[in-house]
Design a protein around this motif. Structure first.
Motif, PDB file in Angstrom:
ATOM      1  N   MET A  37      -3.000  20.785  24.379  1.00 43.52           N
ATOM      2  CA  MET A  37      -2.449  19.582  23.782  1.00 43.52           C
ATOM      3  C   MET A  37      -1.472  19.949  22.672  1.00 43.52           C
ATOM      4  N   GLY A  38      -0.285  19.416  22.719  1.00 49.49           N
ATOM      5  CA  GLY A  38       0.708  19.666  21.681  1.00 49.49           C
ATOM      6  C   GLY A  38       1.624  20.833  21.956  1.00 49.49           C
ATOM      7  N   ASP A  39       1.362  21.609  23.007  1.00 48.93           N
ATOM      8  CA  ASP A  39       2.199  22.778  23.303  1.00 48.93           C
ATOM      9  C   ASP A  39       3.647  22.397  23.603  1.00 48.93           C
ATOM     10  N   ARG A  40       3.832  21.343  24.399  1.00 45.14           N
ATOM     11  CA  ARG A  40       5.188  20.916  24.746  1.00 45.14           C
ATOM     12  C   ARG A  40       5.970  20.587  23.471  1.00 45.14           C
ATOM     13  N   GLU A  41       5.376  19.804  22.603  1.00 48.02           N
ATOM     14  CA  GLU A  41       6.038  19.410  21.358  1.00 48.02           C
ATOM     15  C   GLU A  41       6.347  20.622  20.486  1.00 48.02           C
ATOM     16  N   LYS A  42       5.417  21.564  20.449  1.00 49.14           N
ATOM     17  CA  LYS A  42       5.620  22.776  19.652  1.00 49.14           C
ATOM     18  C   LYS A  42       6.793  23.597  20.205  1.00 49.14           C
ATOM     19  N   CYS A  43       6.888  23.688  21.530  1.00 53.96           N
ATOM     20  CA  CYS A  43       7.987  24.430  22.166  1.00 53.96           C
ATOM     21  C   CYS A  43       9.328  23.754  21.897  1.00 53.96           C
ATOM     22  N   ILE A  44       9.355  22.439  22.022  1.00 53.11           N
ATOM     23  CA  ILE A  44      10.586  21.693  21.772  1.00 53.11           C
ATOM     24  C   ILE A  44      10.993  21.837  20.300  1.00 53.11           C
ATOM     25  N   ALA A  45      10.022  21.766  19.401  1.00 53.92           N
ATOM     26  CA  ALA A  45      10.296  21.929  17.965  1.00 53.92           C
ATOM     27  C   ALA A  45      10.851  23.317  17.661  1.00 53.92           C
ATOM     28  N   ALA A  46      10.420  24.321  18.435  1.00 50.94           N
ATOM     29  CA  ALA A  46      10.907  25.694  18.223  1.00 50.94           C
ATOM     30  C   ALA A  46      12.329  25.874  18.754  1.00 50.94           C
ATOM     31  N   GLY A  47      12.799  24.901  19.570  1.00 51.12           N
ATOM     32  CA  GLY A  47      14.166  24.993  20.071  1.00 51.12           C
ATOM     33  C   GLY A  47      14.289  25.054  21.581  1.00 51.12           C
ATOM     34  N   ALA A  48      13.162  24.972  22.290  1.00 57.64           N
ATOM     35  CA  ALA A  48      13.230  24.976  23.755  1.00 57.64           C
ATOM     36  C   ALA A  48      13.858  23.671  24.228  1.00 57.64           C
ATOM     37  N   SER A  49      14.568  23.740  25.337  1.00 60.09           N
ATOM     38  CA  SER A  49      15.175  22.541  25.915  1.00 60.09           C
ATOM     39  C   SER A  49      14.148  21.743  26.700  1.00 60.09           C
ATOM     40  N   ASP A  50      13.226  22.447  27.333  1.00 62.97           N
ATOM     41  CA  ASP A  50      12.200  21.802  28.149  1.00 62.97           C
ATOM     42  C   ASP A  50      11.005  22.723  28.250  1.00 62.97           C
ATOM     43  N   TYR A  51       9.975  22.283  28.963  1.00 62.81           N
ATOM     44  CA  TYR A  51       8.676  22.976  28.996  1.00 62.81           C
ATOM     45  C   TYR A  51       8.060  22.827  30.374  1.00 62.81           C
ATOM     46  N   ILE A  52       7.455  23.892  30.858  1.00 65.89           N
ATOM     47  CA  ILE A  52       6.725  23.860  32.127  1.00 65.89           C
ATOM     48  C   ILE A  52       5.530  24.806  31.990  1.00 65.89           C
ATOM     49  N   SER A  53       4.402  24.441  32.590  1.00 65.99           N
ATOM     50  CA  SER A  53       3.222  25.296  32.478  1.00 65.99           C
ATOM     51  C   SER A  53       2.967  26.047  33.782  1.00 65.99           C
ATOM     52  N   LYS A  54       2.266  27.162  33.653  1.00 69.01           N
ATOM     53  CA  LYS A  54       1.888  27.971  34.814  1.00 69.01           C
ATOM     54  C   LYS A  54       0.598  27.421  35.389  1.00 69.01           C
ATOM     55  N   PRO A  55       0.326  27.547  36.640  1.00 70.19           N
ATOM     56  CA  PRO A  55       1.214  28.136  37.637  1.00 70.19           C
ATOM     57  C   PRO A  55       2.421  27.234  37.854  1.00 70.19           C
ATOM     58  N   VAL A  56       3.578  27.847  37.946  1.00 69.54           N
ATOM     59  CA  VAL A  56       4.829  27.106  38.046  1.00 69.54           C
ATOM     60  C   VAL A  56       4.967  26.485  39.429  1.00 69.54           C
ATOM     61  N   ASP A  57       5.232  25.190  39.428  1.00 69.55           N
ATOM     62  CA  ASP A  57       5.550  24.471  40.661  1.00 69.55           C
ATOM     63  C   ASP A  57       7.046  24.701  40.900  1.00 69.55           C
ATOM     64  N   ILE A  58       7.390  25.395  41.977  1.00 72.69           N
ATOM     65  CA  ILE A  58       8.775  25.774  42.243  1.00 72.69           C
ATOM     66  C   ILE A  58       9.692  24.555  42.299  1.00 72.69           C
ATOM     67  N   ASP A  59       9.249  23.484  42.927  1.00 68.93           N
ATOM     68  CA  ASP A  59      10.079  22.279  43.006  1.00 68.93           C
ATOM     69  C   ASP A  59      10.349  21.699  41.615  1.00 68.93           C
ATOM     70  N   GLN A  60       9.333  21.705  40.766  1.00 69.24           N
ATOM     71  CA  GLN A  60       9.507  21.205  39.404  1.00 69.24           C
ATOM     72  C   GLN A  60      10.459  22.105  38.619  1.00 69.24           C
ATOM     73  N   LEU A  61      10.314  23.417  38.770  1.00 62.52           N
ATOM     74  CA  LEU A  61      11.198  24.350  38.081  1.00 62.52           C
ATOM     75  C   LEU A  61      12.639  24.166  38.537  1.00 62.52           C
TER      76      LEU A  61
END
Length: 71
Positions: A37-61
């Motif tokens: 919980m909160g990882d996406r927001e933390k990544c965006i706050a650090a400067g990431a453009s977007d966020y995806i979690s593993k295992p990576v869904d190829i279609d989503q990526l």
């Protein structure tokens, strides 16, 4: 950007990349195995453009890549 790297984690790496004016508009997609919980927001706050979690869904990526590469 893998968020769980040795030495310098993804948050530090993204911040370092964003400090370089040449790369401030470069798309960075954060990828993490520990989806908490909160990882996406933390990544965006650090400067990431977007966020995806593993295992990576190829279609989503691919969808995220299309969105960010289009801009």
């Amino acid at each position: 950007m893998d968020m769980m790297m040795p030495e310098m984690d993804g948050y530090e790496t993204i911040a370092s990349i964003r400090n370089n004016p040449s790369y401030e508009d470069m798309p960075i997609i954060a990828v993490t195995a520990k989806s908490m919980m909160g990882d996406r927001e933390k990544c965006i706050a650090a400067g990431a453009s977007d966020y995806i979690s593993k295992p990576v869904d190829i279609d989503q990526l691919l969808s995220l890549l299309r969105v960010w590469m289009y801009e």
